[in-house]
Design a protein around this motif. Structure first.
Motif, PDB file in Angstrom:
ATOM      1  N   ALA A  51       0.771  -1.350   0.196  1.00 61.98           N
ATOM      2  CA  ALA A  51      -0.029  -0.088   0.018  1.00 61.98           C
ATOM      3  C   ALA A  51       0.790   1.285   0.099  1.00 61.98           C
ATOM      4  CB  ALA A  51      -0.951  -0.006   1.270  1.00 61.98           C
ATOM      5  N   ALA A  52       1.924   1.232   0.883  1.00 61.58           N
ATOM      6  CA  ALA A  52       2.778   2.502   0.901  1.00 61.58           C
ATOM      7  C   ALA A  52       3.407   2.486  -0.475  1.00 61.58           C
ATOM      8  CB  ALA A  52       3.803   2.044   1.918  1.00 61.58           C
ATOM      9  N   LEU A  53       3.786   1.606  -1.189  1.00 58.83           N
ATOM     10  CA  LEU A  53       4.413   1.890  -2.705  1.00 58.83           C
ATOM     11  C   LEU A  53       3.337   2.655  -3.607  1.00 58.83           C
ATOM     12  CD1 LEU A  53       6.023  -1.559  -3.171  1.00 58.83           C
ATOM     13  CD2 LEU A  53       7.115   0.462  -2.805  1.00 58.83           C
ATOM     14  N   LEU A  54       1.992   2.398  -3.232  1.00 60.35           N
ATOM     15  CA  LEU A  54       0.953   2.836  -4.217  1.00 60.35           C
ATOM     16  C   LEU A  54       0.425   4.081  -3.410  1.00 60.35           C
ATOM     17  CD1 LEU A  54      -0.891  -0.327  -4.865  1.00 60.35           C
ATOM     18  CD2 LEU A  54       0.704   0.804  -6.494  1.00 60.35           C
ATOM     19  N   GLY A  55       1.011   4.694  -2.562  1.00 61.62           N
ATOM     20  CA  GLY A  55       0.683   5.824  -1.684  1.00 61.62           C
ATOM     21  C   GLY A  55      -0.965   5.722  -1.151  1.00 61.62           C
ATOM     22  N   LEU A  56      -1.115   4.582  -0.715  1.00 59.92           N
ATOM     23  CA  LEU A  56      -2.344   4.037   0.057  1.00 59.92           C
ATOM     24  C   LEU A  56      -2.160   4.021   1.532  1.00 59.92           C
ATOM     25  CD1 LEU A  56      -3.640   1.478  -2.285  1.00 59.92           C
ATOM     26  CD2 LEU A  56      -4.342   3.760  -2.264  1.00 59.92           C
ATOM     27  N   ASP A  57      -3.033   4.591   2.360  1.00 60.86           N
ATOM     28  CA  ASP A  57      -2.966   4.583   3.790  1.00 60.86           C
ATOM     29  C   ASP A  57      -3.856   3.532   4.208  1.00 60.86           C
ATOM     30  OD1 ASP A  57      -2.523   4.783   6.603  1.00 60.86           O
ATOM     31  OD2 ASP A  57      -3.270   6.899   6.445  1.00 60.86           O
ATOM     32  N   LEU A  58      -3.444   2.105   4.877  1.00 64.30           N
ATOM     33  CA  LEU A  58      -4.422   1.333   5.333  1.00 64.30           C
ATOM     34  C   LEU A  58      -4.930   1.345   6.833  1.00 64.30           C
ATOM     35  CD1 LEU A  58      -3.419  -1.833   3.407  1.00 64.30           C
ATOM     36  CD2 LEU A  58      -5.148  -0.025   2.634  1.00 64.30           C
ATOM     37  N   THR A  59      -4.163   2.612   7.179  1.00 62.56           N
ATOM     38  CA  THR A  59      -4.279   2.664   8.708  1.00 62.56           C
ATOM     39  C   THR A  59      -6.010   2.666   9.186  1.00 62.56           C
ATOM     40  OG1 THR A  59      -2.449   3.849   8.930  1.00 62.56           O
ATOM     41  CG2 THR A  59      -3.641   4.006  10.845  1.00 62.56           C
ATOM     42  N   GLY A  60      -6.508   2.016  10.113  1.00 62.13           N
ATOM     43  CA  GLY A  60      -7.609   2.165  10.289  1.00 62.13           C
ATOM     44  C   GLY A  60      -8.800   1.105   9.603  1.00 62.13           C
ATOM     45  N   LEU A  61      -8.357   0.697   8.597  1.00 64.09           N
ATOM     46  CA  LEU A  61      -9.058  -0.164   7.900  1.00 64.09           C
ATOM     47  C   LEU A  61      -9.036  -1.726   8.170  1.00 64.09           C
ATOM     48  CD1 LEU A  61      -8.363   0.576   4.297  1.00 64.09           C
ATOM     49  CD2 LEU A  61     -10.321   1.603   5.616  1.00 64.09           C
ATOM     50  N   ASN A  62     -10.152  -2.172   8.531  1.00 66.60           N
ATOM     51  CA  ASN A  62     -10.201  -3.592   8.986  1.00 66.60           C
ATOM     52  C   ASN A  62     -10.780  -4.626   7.910  1.00 66.60           C
ATOM     53  OD1 ASN A  62      -9.849  -5.902  10.875  1.00 66.60           O
ATOM     54  ND2 ASN A  62     -11.737  -5.233  11.865  1.00 66.60           N
ATOM     55  N   VAL A  63     -10.056  -4.848   6.788  1.00 64.58           N
ATOM     56  CA  VAL A  63     -10.579  -5.501   5.859  1.00 64.58           C
ATOM     57  C   VAL A  63      -9.535  -6.436   5.178  1.00 64.58           C
ATOM     58  CG1 VAL A  63     -12.531  -3.911   5.213  1.00 64.58           C
ATOM     59  CG2 VAL A  63      -9.981  -3.738   3.927  1.00 64.58           C
ATOM     60  N   PRO A  64      -9.893  -7.722   4.525  1.00 68.36           N
ATOM     61  CA  PRO A  64      -9.192  -8.397   4.035  1.00 68.36           C
ATOM     62  C   PRO A  64      -8.395  -7.684   2.677  1.00 68.36           C
ATOM     63  CG  PRO A  64     -11.011  -9.591   4.370  1.00 68.36           C
ATOM     64  CD  PRO A  64     -11.232  -8.248   4.766  1.00 68.36           C
ATOM     65  N   VAL A  65      -7.231  -8.113   2.551  1.00 70.10           N
ATOM     66  CA  VAL A  65      -6.563  -7.241   1.346  1.00 70.10           C
ATOM     67  C   VAL A  65      -5.805  -8.359   0.667  1.00 70.10           C
ATOM     68  CG1 VAL A  65      -4.724  -5.713   0.642  1.00 70.10           C
ATOM     69  CG2 VAL A  65      -5.969  -5.117   2.692  1.00 70.10           C
ATOM     70  N   GLY A  66      -6.305  -8.514  -0.781  1.00 74.56           N
ATOM     71  CA  GLY A  66      -5.391  -9.207  -1.773  1.00 74.56           C
ATOM     72  C   GLY A  66      -4.212  -8.895  -2.347  1.00 74.56           C
ATOM     73  N   LEU A  67      -3.123  -9.526  -2.588  1.00 78.58           N
ATOM     74  CA  LEU A  67      -2.157  -9.122  -2.969  1.00 78.58           C
ATOM     75  C   LEU A  67      -1.537  -9.824  -4.218  1.00 78.58           C
ATOM     76  CD1 LEU A  67       0.233  -9.186   0.222  1.00 78.58           C
ATOM     77  CD2 LEU A  67      -1.123  -7.115  -0.716  1.00 78.58           C
ATOM     78  N   SER A  68      -1.074  -9.041  -5.220  1.00 74.55           N
ATOM     79  CA  SER A  68      -0.777  -9.634  -6.515  1.00 74.55           C
ATOM     80  C   SER A  68      -1.883 -10.509  -7.253  1.00 74.55           C
ATOM     81  CB  SER A  68       0.289 -10.578  -6.620  1.00 74.55           C
ATOM     82  OG  SER A  68       1.547 -10.087  -5.973  1.00 74.55           O
ATOM     83  N   CYS A  69      -3.279  -9.421  -7.483  1.00 78.52           N
ATOM     84  CA  CYS A  69      -4.237 -10.042  -8.069  1.00 78.52           C
ATOM     85  C   CYS A  69      -4.390  -9.833  -9.484  1.00 78.52           C
ATOM     86  CB  CYS A  69      -5.450  -9.345  -7.394  1.00 78.52           C
ATOM     87  SG  CYS A  69      -5.347  -9.638  -5.674  1.00 78.52           S
ATOM     88  N   SER A  70      -5.075 -10.840 -10.158  1.00 77.90           N
ATOM     89  CA  SER A  70      -5.494 -10.402 -11.481  1.00 77.90           C
ATOM     90  C   SER A  70      -6.992 -10.925 -11.621  1.00 77.90           C
ATOM     91  CB  SER A  70      -4.502 -11.286 -12.356  1.00 77.90           C
ATOM     92  OG  SER A  70      -4.712 -12.878 -12.039  1.00 77.90           O
ATOM     93  N   PRO A  71      -7.637 -10.489 -12.501  1.00 79.56           N
ATOM     94  CA  PRO A  71      -8.955 -10.530 -12.797  1.00 79.56           C
ATOM     95  C   PRO A  71      -9.517 -11.946 -13.190  1.00 79.56           C
ATOM     96  CG  PRO A  71      -8.167  -8.680 -14.130  1.00 79.56           C
ATOM     97  CD  PRO A  71      -7.236  -9.234 -13.568  1.00 79.56           C
ATOM     98  N   ILE A  72     -10.109 -12.637 -12.930  1.00 78.28           N
ATOM     99  CA  ILE A  72     -10.784 -13.830 -13.294  1.00 78.28           C
ATOM    100  C   ILE A  72     -11.705 -13.570 -14.546  1.00 78.28           C
ATOM    101  CG2 ILE A  72     -12.158 -15.886 -12.735  1.00 78.28           C
ATOM    102  CD1 ILE A  72     -11.354 -15.542  -9.543  1.00 78.28           C
ATOM    103  N   THR A  73     -11.367 -14.311 -15.531  1.00 75.40           N
ATOM    104  CA  THR A  73     -11.871 -14.120 -16.572  1.00 75.40           C
ATOM    105  C   THR A  73     -13.253 -14.998 -16.990  1.00 75.40           C
ATOM    106  OG1 THR A  73     -11.081 -15.894 -18.037  1.00 75.40           O
ATOM    107  CG2 THR A  73      -9.928 -13.741 -18.229  1.00 75.40           C
TER     108      THR A  73
END
Length: 104
Positions: A49-71
């Motif tokens: 998230a830091a690499l992308l300029g996102l701040d996840l502080t305070g969020l309480n959600v599952p996060v997917g890493l290295s994702c691609s759309p399912i066709t």
């Protein structure tokens, strides 16, 4: 050695230049195949998230890493199949927010 130092310096400069924003948590609508799903408070999620300029502080959600759309052609995901909030044009598949497992 110099090229590694230069690349690291450029990377750090770019990361520092991106303002941190908290991503909105919306209803997941995008079927994704993610290498892993971790808590938003995890070190791995925070680093990406830091690499992308996102701040996840305070969020309480599952996060997917290295994702691609399912066709539409089928789910050939060899990793974790989830439905997420994953704007590919913004985050380039590196991270997806609010990931919920897809059940058959």
């Amino acid at each position: 050695m110099f090229s590694k130092l230069f690349a690291t310096a450029v990377f750090i400069t770019l990361a520092a230049a991106i303002p941190n924003t908290t991503p909105p948590v919306t209803t997941p609508t995008s079927d994704q195949c993610c290498n892993s799903v971790v808590p938003s408070s995890s070190a791995a999620a925070s680093a990406v998230a830091a690499l992308l300029g996102l701040d996840l502080t305070g969020l309480n959600v599952p996060v997917g890493l290295s994702c691609s759309p399912i066709t539409v052609g089928g789910n050939n995901c060899g990793s974790t199949s989830v439905v997420c909030d994953a704007p590919d044009k913004e985050w380039g598949g590196l991270i997806a927010i609010n990931c919920i497992p897809i059940t058959a």
